[in-house]
Design a protein around this motif. Structure first.
Motif, PDB file in Angstrom:
ATOM      1  N   ARG A   1       0.782  -1.277   0.004  1.00  0.00           N
ATOM      2  CA  ARG A   1       0.203   0.006   0.023  1.00  0.00           C
ATOM      3  C   ARG A   1       0.849   1.276  -0.133  1.00  0.00           C
ATOM      4  O   ARG A   1       0.430   2.284  -0.530  1.00  0.00           O
ATOM      5  N   LEU A   2       1.944   1.225   0.970  1.00  0.00           N
ATOM      6  CA  LEU A   2       2.884   2.299   0.868  1.00  0.00           C
ATOM      7  C   LEU A   2       3.436   2.675  -0.532  1.00  0.00           C
ATOM      8  O   LEU A   2       3.519   3.744  -1.015  1.00  0.00           O
ATOM      9  N   ASN A   3       3.559   1.165  -1.187  1.00  0.00           N
ATOM     10  CA  ASN A   3       4.203   1.549  -2.757  1.00  0.00           C
ATOM     11  C   ASN A   3       3.197   2.185  -3.479  1.00  0.00           C
ATOM     12  O   ASN A   3       3.602   3.247  -4.263  1.00  0.00           O
ATOM     13  N   GLU A   4       2.039   1.974  -3.308  1.00  0.00           N
ATOM     14  CA  GLU A   4       0.983   2.600  -4.023  1.00  0.00           C
ATOM     15  C   GLU A   4       0.942   3.968  -4.045  1.00  0.00           C
ATOM     16  O   GLU A   4       0.714   4.808  -4.967  1.00  0.00           O
ATOM     17  N   ILE A   5       0.646   4.354  -2.721  1.00  0.00           N
ATOM     18  CA  ILE A   5       0.636   5.843  -2.496  1.00  0.00           C
ATOM     19  C   ILE A   5       1.780   6.667  -2.847  1.00  0.00           C
ATOM     20  O   ILE A   5       1.604   7.600  -3.327  1.00  0.00           O
ATOM     21  N   MET A   6       3.109   6.219  -2.605  1.00  0.00           N
ATOM     22  CA  MET A   6       4.341   6.918  -3.113  1.00  0.00           C
ATOM     23  C   MET A   6       4.106   6.847  -4.432  1.00  0.00           C
ATOM     24  O   MET A   6       4.832   7.874  -4.965  1.00  0.00           O
ATOM     25  N   ARG A   7       3.557   6.011  -5.272  1.00  0.00           N
ATOM     26  CA  ARG A   7       3.714   5.900  -6.917  1.00  0.00           C
ATOM     27  C   ARG A   7       2.922   7.124  -7.257  1.00  0.00           C
ATOM     28  O   ARG A   7       3.130   7.939  -8.352  1.00  0.00           O
ATOM     29  N   VAL A   8       1.754   7.326  -6.547  1.00  0.00           N
ATOM     30  CA  VAL A   8       0.899   8.447  -6.960  1.00  0.00           C
ATOM     31  C   VAL A   8       1.430   9.821  -6.804  1.00  0.00           C
ATOM     32  O   VAL A   8       1.591  10.738  -7.399  1.00  0.00           O
ATOM     33  N   LEU A   9       2.239   9.829  -5.567  1.00  0.00           N
ATOM     34  CA  LEU A   9       2.899  11.019  -5.131  1.00  0.00           C
ATOM     35  C   LEU A   9       3.816  11.490  -5.948  1.00  0.00           C
ATOM     36  O   LEU A   9       4.161  12.478  -6.537  1.00  0.00           O
ATOM     37  N   THR A  10       4.725  10.403  -6.246  1.00  0.00           N
ATOM     38  CA  THR A  10       5.716  10.707  -7.142  1.00  0.00           C
ATOM     39  C   THR A  10       5.564  11.026  -8.612  1.00  0.00           C
ATOM     40  O   THR A  10       6.049  11.929  -9.162  1.00  0.00           O
ATOM     41  N   MET A  11       4.531  10.471  -8.916  1.00  0.00           N
ATOM     42  CA  MET A  11       3.809  10.717 -10.308  1.00  0.00           C
ATOM     43  C   MET A  11       3.502  12.125 -10.478  1.00  0.00           C
ATOM     44  O   MET A  11       3.919  13.073 -11.166  1.00  0.00           O
ATOM     45  N   ILE A  12       2.495  12.679  -9.478  1.00  0.00           N
ATOM     46  CA  ILE A  12       2.120  14.143  -9.380  1.00  0.00           C
ATOM     47  C   ILE A  12       3.386  15.059  -9.169  1.00  0.00           C
ATOM     48  O   ILE A  12       3.480  16.040  -9.998  1.00  0.00           O
ATOM     49  N   ALA A  13       4.234  14.820  -8.259  1.00  0.00           N
ATOM     50  CA  ALA A  13       5.258  15.659  -7.992  1.00  0.00           C
ATOM     51  C   ALA A  13       6.418  15.801  -9.252  1.00  0.00           C
ATOM     52  O   ALA A  13       6.623  16.731  -9.438  1.00  0.00           O
ATOM     53  N   THR A  14       6.310  14.803  -9.585  1.00  0.00           N
ATOM     54  CA  THR A  14       7.394  14.726 -10.854  1.00  0.00           C
ATOM     55  C   THR A  14       6.973  15.451 -12.019  1.00  0.00           C
ATOM     56  O   THR A  14       7.730  15.889 -12.897  1.00  0.00           O
ATOM     57  N   ILE A  15       5.649  15.412 -12.502  1.00  0.00           N
ATOM     58  CA  ILE A  15       5.065  16.056 -13.471  1.00  0.00           C
ATOM     59  C   ILE A  15       4.909  17.419 -12.845  1.00  0.00           C
ATOM     60  O   ILE A  15       5.307  18.200 -14.052  1.00  0.00           O
ATOM     61  N   PHE A  16       4.538  18.007 -12.014  1.00  0.00           N
ATOM     62  CA  PHE A  16       4.195  19.129 -11.717  1.00  0.00           C
ATOM     63  C   PHE A  16       5.470  20.148 -11.134  1.00  0.00           C
ATOM     64  O   PHE A  16       5.534  21.470 -11.459  1.00  0.00           O
ATOM     65  N   ILE A  17       6.409  19.498 -10.468  1.00  0.00           N
ATOM     66  CA  ILE A  17       7.500  20.011 -10.058  1.00  0.00           C
ATOM     67  C   ILE A  17       8.224  20.836 -11.243  1.00  0.00           C
ATOM     68  O   ILE A  17       8.596  22.067 -10.980  1.00  0.00           O
ATOM     69  N   PRO A  18       8.712  20.193 -12.260  1.00  0.00           N
ATOM     70  CA  PRO A  18       9.474  20.785 -13.423  1.00  0.00           C
ATOM     71  C   PRO A  18       8.510  21.909 -13.997  1.00  0.00           C
ATOM     72  O   PRO A  18       9.109  23.068 -14.475  1.00  0.00           O
ATOM     73  N   LEU A  19       7.130  21.550 -14.306  1.00  0.00           N
ATOM     74  CA  LEU A  19       6.177  22.530 -14.668  1.00  0.00           C
ATOM     75  C   LEU A  19       6.458  23.932 -13.872  1.00  0.00           C
ATOM     76  O   LEU A  19       6.324  24.959 -14.407  1.00  0.00           O
ATOM     77  N   THR A  20       6.283  23.657 -12.587  1.00  0.00           N
ATOM     78  CA  THR A  20       6.239  24.846 -11.770  1.00  0.00           C
ATOM     79  C   THR A  20       7.477  25.703 -11.856  1.00  0.00           C
ATOM     80  O   THR A  20       7.683  26.981 -11.713  1.00  0.00           O
ATOM     81  N   PHE A  21       8.380  24.974 -12.112  1.00  0.00           N
ATOM     82  CA  PHE A  21      10.001  25.690 -12.389  1.00  0.00           C
ATOM     83  C   PHE A  21       9.783  26.785 -13.552  1.00  0.00           C
ATOM     84  O   PHE A  21      10.187  27.727 -13.670  1.00  0.00           O
ATOM     85  N   VAL A  22       9.363  25.994 -14.497  1.00  0.00           N
ATOM     86  CA  VAL A  22       9.152  26.673 -15.876  1.00  0.00           C
ATOM     87  C   VAL A  22       8.237  28.100 -15.553  1.00  0.00           C
ATOM     88  O   VAL A  22       8.827  28.962 -16.215  1.00  0.00           O
ATOM     89  N   VAL A  23       7.219  27.888 -15.062  1.00  0.00           N
ATOM     90  CA  VAL A  23       6.333  29.136 -15.093  1.00  0.00           C
ATOM     91  C   VAL A  23       6.978  29.747 -14.033  1.00  0.00           C
ATOM     92  O   VAL A  23       6.821  31.324 -14.085  1.00  0.00           O
ATOM     93  N   GLY A  24       7.687  29.507 -13.084  1.00  0.00           N
ATOM     94  CA  GLY A  24       8.471  30.409 -12.086  1.00  0.00           C
ATOM     95  C   GLY A  24       9.521  31.371 -12.999  1.00  0.00           C
ATOM     96  O   GLY A  24       9.628  32.353 -12.691  1.00  0.00           O
ATOM     97  N   VAL A  25      10.184  30.646 -13.780  1.00  0.00           N
ATOM     98  CA  VAL A  25      11.126  31.233 -14.652  1.00  0.00           C
ATOM     99  C   VAL A  25      10.426  32.539 -15.279  1.00  0.00           C
ATOM    100  O   VAL A  25      11.042  33.758 -15.203  1.00  0.00           O
ATOM    101  N   TYR A  26       9.470  32.437 -15.891  1.00  0.00           N
ATOM    102  CA  TYR A  26       8.880  33.536 -16.503  1.00  0.00           C
ATOM    103  C   TYR A  26       8.064  34.392 -15.499  1.00  0.00           C
ATOM    104  O   TYR A  26       7.416  35.410 -15.835  1.00  0.00           O
ATOM    105  N   GLY A  27       8.212  34.217 -14.134  1.00  0.00           N
ATOM    106  CA  GLY A  27       7.522  35.288 -13.393  1.00  0.00           C
ATOM    107  C   GLY A  27       8.626  35.969 -12.985  1.00  0.00           C
ATOM    108  O   GLY A  27       8.506  37.167 -12.000  1.00  0.00           O
ATOM    109  N   MET A  28       9.671  35.878 -13.377  1.00  0.00           N
ATOM    110  CA  MET A  28      11.005  36.639 -12.841  1.00  0.00           C
ATOM    111  C   MET A  28      10.728  37.940 -13.568  1.00  0.00           C
ATOM    112  O   MET A  28      10.163  38.343 -14.682  1.00  0.00           O
ATOM    113  N   ASN A  29      11.182  39.114 -12.603  1.00  0.00           N
ATOM    114  CA  ASN A  29      10.871  40.402 -13.180  1.00  0.00           C
ATOM    115  C   ASN A  29      12.063  40.897 -13.791  1.00  0.00           C
ATOM    116  O   ASN A  29      12.594  42.108 -13.638  1.00  0.00           O
ATOM    117  N   PHE A  30      12.991  40.047 -14.769  1.00  0.00           N
ATOM    118  CA  PHE A  30      13.971  40.518 -15.476  1.00  0.00           C
ATOM    119  C   PHE A  30      13.377  41.445 -16.882  1.00  0.00           C
ATOM    120  O   PHE A  30      14.136  41.921 -17.539  1.00  0.00           O
TER     121      PHE A  30
END
Lengths: 359, 359, 359, 359, 359
Positions: free
Chosen positions: B288-317
């Motif tokens: 069960r822990l495996n199952e839970i972690m798989r979901v977390l990992t999927m969500i996190a690995t998908i969205f963390i890079p995306l959040t980085f990308v949108v963060g880049v264009y939020g910079m005030n340069f």
């Protein structure tokens, strides 16, 4: 409580050498002579082993109890007086022996283990009781501070039951019985420990539980090692291998043997449960980790996508003159729409979690 | 259900001392005399043990059943009347004995364990049944509230089967048989518990499963400790060590012995399965822990890079006059391009996950 | 397959009572008589047990096979005709008995377990085969639908090998041999199951694997419980305790005994491997969790610091007139510098991961 | 320390072939003759086995000790002189034998294991001691560098105790006793290792602990394999199967037997504890993982929602003229309100965590 | 290597039926006759079993070795010539038998297991060696491609040692000895496997380690099942139950028996270690997970709060005219202050981690 408690001479030493190897502080030595028949009773503290010579000739039962760490010299004198075998004397000095019975034709040498609770750290100290039994005498050695045989002496002086009229072999039984029965309070206390630990492990396992559990297993392992051979000792006494024990007293030894079996049964049950408890501890901790991870996963999977969404509209593409540059920002209902999207995402997640039974 | 249930006297007490150590509230005492031959049958409630003296002389089978906690005084009187050994009487008083058989030449002393289901918390209470069997009498002691021998008494009064014509040793068998056969409903119930728990552990393990499982193991450990020696008792009865059991009744004791073996077999099987179940629980939770972690990992690995990308264009340069300062913000198709990049990233992730078999 | 399959009477019932306790739908009953000598062979379906009385007098071998659930009345009639013991008859009715051999001087009562594969859910059904063997007769009871002895009957009618000329004890052997040898296909099938499960657990463990593994262990536990005592039965037959088996047929019983040992050996090996497999499952799952966590950790540790960096320059401190307010934003190469910093950070991470062997 | 240490000839070689298979660098060879009666004592270093022929005729006890790797040729000469069996000689050459006793009517061949601490890597080296005992001679082979019998030789030359007057069988005992008693310091040292490791595992388990623990288990496994059969050797010596050991010396062998039992008891206890320690290690690590995850989860669950909140107000919807476009940004107390919301969220989380007992 | 390797006839088949059930491609068959006395030696390849009839009459030792899969017809002919029992012949055909010894008064039937390394996948093939031994003949059956007895034949033709002068029972010993000693190279190789795997598991456990470990356990389980009964076979040969083995050759059988014990000892030790290794694997993996999680947690707990902080100042509340709207943005030292706060937070975290011993 350490695993290795046996004293031994360097390999190659002549057998029967009587030297005290460890120089721990000694407990004071006390030699107590008790001499009785059905009608007479004498109790005397000896200052020198030699003093008991006078009692030896008479047809009475003579019991010499040596309380405290006996010195080699005392042993040698007693050995000469009663004709004790030098290998047996060596075993009295080199404490930490395994319970055993040696049959030297005209006398028995019995080693027993006397368990004493050391409540401080869930452990049990094992004192070695050494017994010699001849035709009309018993000699007992006990290294501790406290004489465990006060009650027996009282029964002797009070003439309670049959103890005065049944000879040296009954006295031997009475002494062995005391030491074996000391196992019951020890096991009662340990049973309580086992149950308390079980509750702790199931309810709120902590780092300390692991330490306590290990200490319990250690105690049980040592207890088992030292009490198991007592069963064999009593079994061979009951089988009547030695001629020194009369048939009419045999029923008492059989009763004693029963007690050793009951004690071993309990120790085995405790050991069994203690072994299972580590798994319970591990399962309990794993279950908890599951709980923690479920919460983390839920929080993270709900908010990480939302954070991405709000991040999108934090980008600085908003050049009002460019229709491709985030027109959403300029929509009239843009902001409420973003909230709507986010609410829908959260609702979807919650439904998904409920289906997975995480909520 | 506690592990340590034995009552005992303080070590050093004279053997055969009859004192009740625990002052639990006593159950009411009831002494029932049954006296019969093939043709006669008498049943009488005794107010005083002494009343049975009259029946003793006659060549009938006399059965005295003491239901409830017997007081030391009652024991002493019965002991004197029937010549019972004081060590045996002590064992009747100090309940929690291990099943055993003591052969005092002209009489047998048998201790059995009577298992009673305590359905409340998946546990079993063990009542001690003590039996004395002499030439033409049986004395039985049972501490509980309910007399387990009503059916036997009915067979006696109804003259069912061979029970009236086969002597005291057959009566002894009939009583032992009842207590042993009580093991079957207990084990049938426990078997159901084991199966229910197995299903629970495989389908939806909860914190409570662990507690139930541990209770089950505890019950089995105690049951085993108390029923195992019954096998030995019956084995030595069957071997015919004692002269009190006639050859023609031996086949019944052998049947009884078979039952004890069947019971032990079942207990061992249950214990085996219960031991394995903890691993199942652990595996189930880990899965069960495996199952839970798989979901977390999927969500996190998908969205963390995306959040980085949108963060880049939020910079005030975004200084429009500086060609090095985030020119992407000023590109005509900058915003759709960012989305394209993000979609490509997500697609790549999904392909990776599918290859890893996480989806 | 449930653990507790024994039928029993309520404790206290008179021994030898013939009542059917469970009212399951009954299979149809069929009584088949086979009567032969070296030269003659008669086969007849009986409608009533009484019909076989005629065959009993003659010096032929008479074999009565009762297929299906026998009713108490049928049992009683057969019991009277052949002088069967009422305790044995009770064991035929109360199915789920442990294999055993009872020696009633002039006849043997043998209970065997007949394993039948129930491929649906990886389990094995154990049918009870009950056998009575007297001087010149064998009576067999089998509760299932299908008669397992068709091949034996064919060998009898075709006069194959020595079966017609070797008496009732050889017939008993032939029947026992069939039931024991049925163990081989069962174990061959289970061996395949074990190997298939091993591969599944090592390659792609799923939730279902755990269920299958547990079912396998359950099947093995029950198989062992029911087949182990067969070894003892055959051992005591081989030791020649009973006078009913002739010396010249003993070599066949010895061969049978060998087969029971081979079967137990295999069961023990399977059990051993099945026990180890749970650990393999757990290890396999833990390994997978490790893999998952490694990916998550890598993604997270790479992007979280980057997200922080871009977050810094998303702050709105950019007051151009204040030299302390994020001057980086106003540097000419500010934006490329940020990317450089981020690339350096990622490269450092990757080197770190490679050193930790996570990549 | 490797598991497989036995030297063997290729399968099919003629039994009793004396060839040295491994060509390890040899230790120097030293043959020492000791010849004594109660009154005489001679010690001589032999350059050639043949030199001892002279001593053989006389009625003295002759002890030949071969220290170091004996060459096949030396073996052959000794074999011819003393009439040693060629299978026994093969076992002396093919070291790594299991302790055993072979009784060749007029001489005993005894193989013992001599444990030597190799403190470097928590392991124990087992040297093979081979002993031949005839009517008035003892021949001993020990492959190591150091002669373990210096103390025995000193007792002989100093005439300590009874050693000079008790014949070759007492000498045999003295040599065996040395080797067995060498087990006590080894076990004392291992006991310390066990305790140290227990503390390490409970306090601060590291990767290295696992390695040490495994090494300990390996050492105990090998120790057990090599010392267990010594118990059997001494048991059969004590049972007096061979006529070469006199009754008066039997008590010494019995003492020796006791020591082997004590040693096995300790090894079993250590093994038991070592087995349990892996579970402790695993539990300890799991507990730690729990701790780590709790911290991560707390930090993450507190800050992830907050980061979302601040992300919301980082969005660029703030078109002042649109009432739907984030009016919060334009509220007078908007900013403090956001902080209030965040503080409330954090407080709620903390309360939740405290209720879950994570804080 | 599969668990179930036994060939068997369908249950109900007449005992002693000689039919080949599996139609695997057959290895070529080769029958080799060796006939010798102390002075003579004849070796001949037989094309037909009947050819050996001539040698049977003479008082020489006749050894017939059948290499390859024997056909039922060949078996029948040999059976008739030498008077072999049909049950034994069936066991030769139905390979995969457990090692055993059947004593048919005037001849011995011995089944042994010949282990052959199959290095490809860490497994061992068990070939069945079947041996018949009569007064002056030995018949051996070996199913493999390679004749394992070439060296014995060479010793016979070269007249090495005592082999030519010691009769058929010594030849039987020589053949058995070869097959048993083949166990040593197998165990030496497996010992190396065990050690290599231990190192792998402690240093760098991979998914493949688990597979290798399981294969090792499987090999050991099968090896144990097939070699354990060899001990019993040799034990009963040594006990001299059969009159076919002379006393002077008994010492060689005893040597052989010793070897089987050494082999079982090693297998048990390996099994013990292999069982422990799964726990090591699990611990190793858990430890690694701990390491990974520690890094993730550190990175996450350090950067998540920081990201929150920078997120705060990314909010668009910065309305310069509102004193409540993020005045920090307008402070002169606002930006450096934010960095100071963040540095303080990180420093606090690092101190916390160091106290927790995560760094």
């Amino acid at each position: 409580m350490t695993y290795f408690t046996k004293r031994y001479h360097p390999p190659g030493t002549s057998p029967g050498t009587l030297i005290r190897r460890d120089k721990r502080q000694q407990t004071s030595l006390r030699i107590l002579l008790t001499d009785y028949t059905d009608s007479e009773y004498i109790e005397q503290v000896l200052t020198e082993p030699g003093e008991c010579a006078a009692y030896l000739q008479r047809e009475t039962v003579t019991w010499i109890h040596v309380q405290g760490d006996a010195e080699p010299e005392t042993m040698r004198q007693l050995g000469k007086l009663f004709g004790l075998h030098h290998l047996a004397l060596e075993d009295v000095i080199n404490m930490g022996q395994r319970p055993k019975m040696d049959d030297y034709k005209d006398q028995l040498f019995v080693v027993m283990s006397h368990p004493v609770i050391d409540a401080g750290d869930v452990s049990v100290r094992m004192d070695q009781l050494s017994l010699f039994n001849g035709h009309n005498f018993v000699i007992s050695f006990h290294p501790g501070e406290n004489d465990p045989f006060d009650l027996v002496r009282k029964r002797l002086s009070d003439h309670v039951g049959r103890i005065r009229s049944r000879g040296a072999d009954y006295l031997l039984y009475a002494l062995i019985d005391v030491v074996i029965d000391e196992g019951f309070p020890v096991l009662e206390w340990l049973g309580g420990e086992v149950e308390a630990l079980e509750d702790e492990l199931l309810d709120s396992p902590s780092k300390n539980s692991l330490r306590r559990l290990h200490q319990l297993k250690r105690t049980l392992a040592i207890l088992r090692r030292m009490l198991w051979p007592q069963r064999d000792v009593l079994n061979s006494l009951v089988r009547g291998d030695s001629g020194l024990i009369s048939d009419e007293n045999m029923v008492y030894y059989r009763d004693c043997y029963d007690h050793t079996i009951q004690i071993m049964d309990l120790i085995e049950t405790y050991r069994d449960m203690a072994t299972g408890m580590l798994d319970v501890y591990l399962s309990s901790i794993s279950y908890r980790l599951n709980e923690i991870m479920r919460v983390l996963t839920m929080i993270a999977t709900i908010f990480i996508p939302l954070t991405f969404v709000v991040g999108v509209y934090g980008m600085n593409f908003g050049n009002a003159s460019n229709p491709w540059a985030m027109p959403e920002l300029r929509w009239y209902y843009g902001y409420p729409l973003v909230w709507l999207v986010m609410i829908v995402v959260v609702a979807g997640m919650l439904i998904y979690f409920r289906r997975k039974k995480w909520l």
